[in-house]
Design a protein around this motif. Structure first.
Motif, mmCIF file in Angstrom:
data_model
loop_
_atom_site.group_PDB
_atom_site.id
_atom_site.type_symbol
_atom_site.label_atom_id
_atom_site.label_comp_id
_atom_site.label_asym_id
_atom_site.label_seq_id
_atom_site.Cartn_x
_atom_site.Cartn_y
_atom_site.Cartn_z
ATOM 1 N N ASP A 169 -30.987 87.912 -5.245
ATOM 2 C CA ASP A 169 -31.584 86.651 -4.814
ATOM 3 C C ASP A 169 -32.220 86.002 -6.037
ATOM 4 O OD1 ASP A 169 -33.410 84.669 -3.926
ATOM 5 O OD2 ASP A 169 -33.678 85.698 -2.008
ATOM 6 N N LEU A 170 -31.696 84.877 -6.428
ATOM 7 C CA LEU A 170 -32.138 84.176 -7.630
ATOM 8 C C LEU A 170 -33.628 83.849 -7.595
ATOM 9 C CD1 LEU A 170 -31.394 82.682 -10.284
ATOM 10 C CD2 LEU A 170 -30.913 80.688 -8.878
ATOM 11 N N PHE A 171 -34.138 83.517 -6.425
ATOM 12 C CA PHE A 171 -35.524 83.077 -6.307
ATOM 13 C C PHE A 171 -36.511 84.246 -6.164
ATOM 14 C CE2 PHE A 171 -32.760 79.726 -4.641
ATOM 15 C CZ PHE A 171 -33.017 78.762 -5.606
ATOM 16 N N ALA A 172 -36.065 85.368 -5.628
ATOM 17 C CA ALA A 172 -36.953 86.512 -5.415
ATOM 18 C C ALA A 172 -36.983 87.468 -6.608
ATOM 19 C CB ALA A 172 -36.533 87.278 -4.161
ATOM 20 N N ALA A 173 -35.958 87.433 -7.429
ATOM 21 C CA ALA A 173 -35.854 88.386 -8.540
ATOM 22 C C ALA A 173 -36.773 88.019 -9.695
ATOM 23 C CB ALA A 173 -34.417 88.449 -9.031
ATOM 24 N N ASP A 174 -37.388 89.043 -10.271
ATOM 25 C CA ASP A 174 -38.188 88.864 -11.471
ATOM 26 C C ASP A 174 -37.240 88.519 -12.622
ATOM 27 O OD1 ASP A 174 -40.762 89.342 -13.060
ATOM 28 O OD2 ASP A 174 -39.328 90.692 -14.040
ATOM 29 N N LYS A 175 -37.472 87.379 -13.253
ATOM 30 C CA LYS A 175 -36.544 86.866 -14.285
ATOM 31 C C LYS A 175 -36.427 87.815 -15.477
ATOM 32 C CE LYS A 175 -36.131 83.226 -11.749
ATOM 33 N NZ LYS A 175 -35.976 83.664 -10.404
ATOM 34 N N ALA A 176 -37.535 88.412 -15.903
ATOM 35 C CA ALA A 176 -37.493 89.349 -17.023
ATOM 36 C C ALA A 176 -36.678 90.591 -16.657
ATOM 37 C CB ALA A 176 -38.905 89.742 -17.446
ATOM 38 N N ALA A 177 -36.793 91.035 -15.415
ATOM 39 C CA ALA A 177 -36.031 92.206 -14.968
ATOM 40 C C ALA A 177 -34.542 91.906 -14.931
ATOM 41 C CB ALA A 177 -36.514 92.662 -13.595
ATOM 42 N N VAL A 178 -34.178 90.696 -14.502
ATOM 43 C CA VAL A 178 -32.766 90.303 -14.476
ATOM 44 C C VAL A 178 -32.206 90.313 -15.903
ATOM 45 C CG1 VAL A 178 -31.138 88.429 -13.982
ATOM 46 C CG2 VAL A 178 -32.946 88.977 -12.341
ATOM 47 N N LYS A 179 -32.988 89.834 -16.840
ATOM 48 C CA LYS A 179 -32.546 89.795 -18.235
ATOM 49 C C LYS A 179 -32.297 91.202 -18.782
ATOM 50 C CE LYS A 179 -33.734 87.780 -22.687
ATOM 51 N NZ LYS A 179 -34.700 86.989 -23.435
ATOM 52 N N GLY A 180 -33.131 92.162 -18.413
ATOM 53 C CA GLY A 180 -32.988 93.530 -18.899
ATOM 54 C C GLY A 180 -32.069 94.406 -18.064
ATOM 55 N N ALA A 181 -31.640 93.924 -16.906
ATOM 56 C CA ALA A 181 -30.853 94.732 -15.978
ATOM 57 C C ALA A 181 -29.502 95.198 -16.529
ATOM 58 C CB ALA A 181 -30.657 93.983 -14.665
ATOM 59 N N PRO A 182 -28.747 94.376 -17.243
ATOM 60 C CA PRO A 182 -27.441 94.859 -17.716
ATOM 61 C C PRO A 182 -27.532 96.119 -18.576
ATOM 62 C CG PRO A 182 -27.548 92.478 -17.912
ATOM 63 C CD PRO A 182 -28.926 92.958 -17.555
ATOM 64 N N GLU A 183 -28.433 96.110 -19.535
ATOM 65 C CA GLU A 183 -28.575 97.283 -20.400
ATOM 66 C C GLU A 183 -29.057 98.492 -19.602
ATOM 67 O OE1 GLU A 183 -30.616 98.619 -24.605
ATOM 68 O OE2 GLU A 183 -30.692 96.527 -23.999
ATOM 69 N N ARG A 184 -29.985 98.254 -18.694
ATOM 70 C CA ARG A 184 -30.518 99.356 -17.890
ATOM 71 C C ARG A 184 -29.436 99.948 -16.988
ATOM 72 N NH1 ARG A 184 -36.377 99.708 -15.061
ATOM 73 N NH2 ARG A 184 -35.982 101.577 -13.845
ATOM 74 N N LEU A 185 -28.594 99.097 -16.411
ATOM 75 C CA LEU A 185 -27.525 99.585 -15.535
ATOM 76 C C LEU A 185 -26.516 100.412 -16.333
ATOM 77 C CD1 LEU A 185 -26.349 99.629 -12.681
ATOM 78 C CD2 LEU A 185 -25.108 97.540 -13.258
ATOM 79 N N CYS A 186 -26.134 99.937 -17.511
ATOM 80 C CA CYS A 186 -25.207 100.708 -18.345
ATOM 81 C C CYS A 186 -25.827 102.047 -18.743
ATOM 82 C CB CYS A 186 -24.800 99.903 -19.582
ATOM 83 S SG CYS A 186 -23.677 98.538 -19.207
ATOM 84 N N ASN A 187 -27.118 102.033 -19.079
ATOM 85 C CA ASN A 187 -27.812 103.286 -19.411
ATOM 86 C C ASN A 187 -27.799 104.242 -18.220
ATOM 87 O OD1 ASN A 187 -28.400 102.495 -22.030
ATOM 88 N ND2 ASN A 187 -30.430 101.734 -21.507
ATOM 89 N N HIS A 188 -27.928 103.702 -17.014
ATOM 90 C CA HIS A 188 -27.870 104.522 -15.799
ATOM 91 C C HIS A 188 -26.540 105.276 -15.725
ATOM 92 C CE1 HIS A 188 -28.195 105.644 -11.545
ATOM 93 N NE2 HIS A 188 -26.974 105.148 -11.401
ATOM 94 N N TYR A 189 -25.466 104.621 -16.174
ATOM 95 C CA TYR A 189 -24.138 105.235 -16.173
ATOM 96 C C TYR A 189 -23.867 106.052 -17.438
ATOM 97 C CZ TYR A 189 -22.884 102.312 -12.159
ATOM 98 O OH TYR A 189 -22.819 101.723 -10.924
ATOM 99 N N GLY A 190 -24.845 106.126 -18.359
ATOM 100 C CA GLY A 190 -24.646 106.869 -19.597
ATOM 101 C C GLY A 190 -23.758 106.138 -20.585
ATOM 102 N N ARG A 191 -23.760 104.822 -20.521
ATOM 103 C CA ARG A 191 -22.917 104.006 -21.389
ATOM 104 C C ARG A 191 -23.759 102.957 -22.092
ATOM 105 N NH1 ARG A 191 -17.109 103.275 -19.562
ATOM 106 N NH2 ARG A 191 -16.638 105.209 -18.484
#
Length: 121
Positions: A74-96
Motif C-alpha cells: 500500500d503506497l500510502f501506508a508503507a514507510d517510505k524509507a523502508a520501501v527504499k531499503g526493502a529490495p536489498e533486505r529481501l535479497c539478503n533474506h534469500y542469501g543473495r
C-alpha cells in the motif's frame, strides 16, 4: 411516448459513461510495465516485515522466488524509507545480492497498491 422520450437521454448518458470507463481501463500508453496481479498470500504479516522491513500492515503479498520477487504494498501506508531499503533486505533474506529493483503497477491495478519488483543475483 413521453416515457420513451425521457429514456433516450438516460441511454445516451449510460453509453457515454461506458465509453469513458473503457478508455480508462485500456493499457497504459506510457509503456509502464505491469507486475502480475496481486496474489492471495495467507502467510503471517509479520513474515513480510521480516523479509522486507516494510511495516506489516502495508504489505498485501509477496510472490516470486529468490531470483525475481514481487512485493505488493500500500503506497500510502508503507514507510517510505523502508520501501527504499526493502529490495536489498529481501535479497539478503534469500542469501543473495541486489541486482535491480523498481516500482510497478500490479496487473489488476488496485488503487493505492504498488508492486516493488526486485531482482537478485
Amino acid at each position: 411516448m413521453l416515457r420513451s422520450a425521457s429514456a433516450l437521454p438516460a441511454v445516451f448518458l449510460m453509453l457515454t459513461l461506458s465509453a469513458c470507463m473503457q478508455v480508462e481501463l485500456a493499457p497504459s500508453s506510457t509503456g509502464q510495465d505491469l507486475a502480475p496481479p496481486i496474489p492471495v498470500d495467507n502467510r503471517p504479516k509479520a513474515d513480510f516485515e521480516k523479509m522486507t522491513g516494510i511495516n506489516s500492515d502495508a504489505v498485501a503479498a509477496i510472490s516470486g522466488d529468490a531470483k525475481r520477487s514481487y512485493v505488493y504494498f500500500d503506497l500510502f501506508a508503507a514507510d517510505k524509507a523502508a520501501v527504499k531499503g526493502a529490495p536489498e533486505r529481501l535479497c539478503n533474506h534469500y542469501g543473495r545480492s541486489l541486482k535491480s529493483s523498481h516500482v510497478a503497477e500490479p496487473g489488476d491495478r488496485v488503487p493505492g497498491m504498488k508492486t516493488l519488483v526486485v531482482e537478485c543475483n
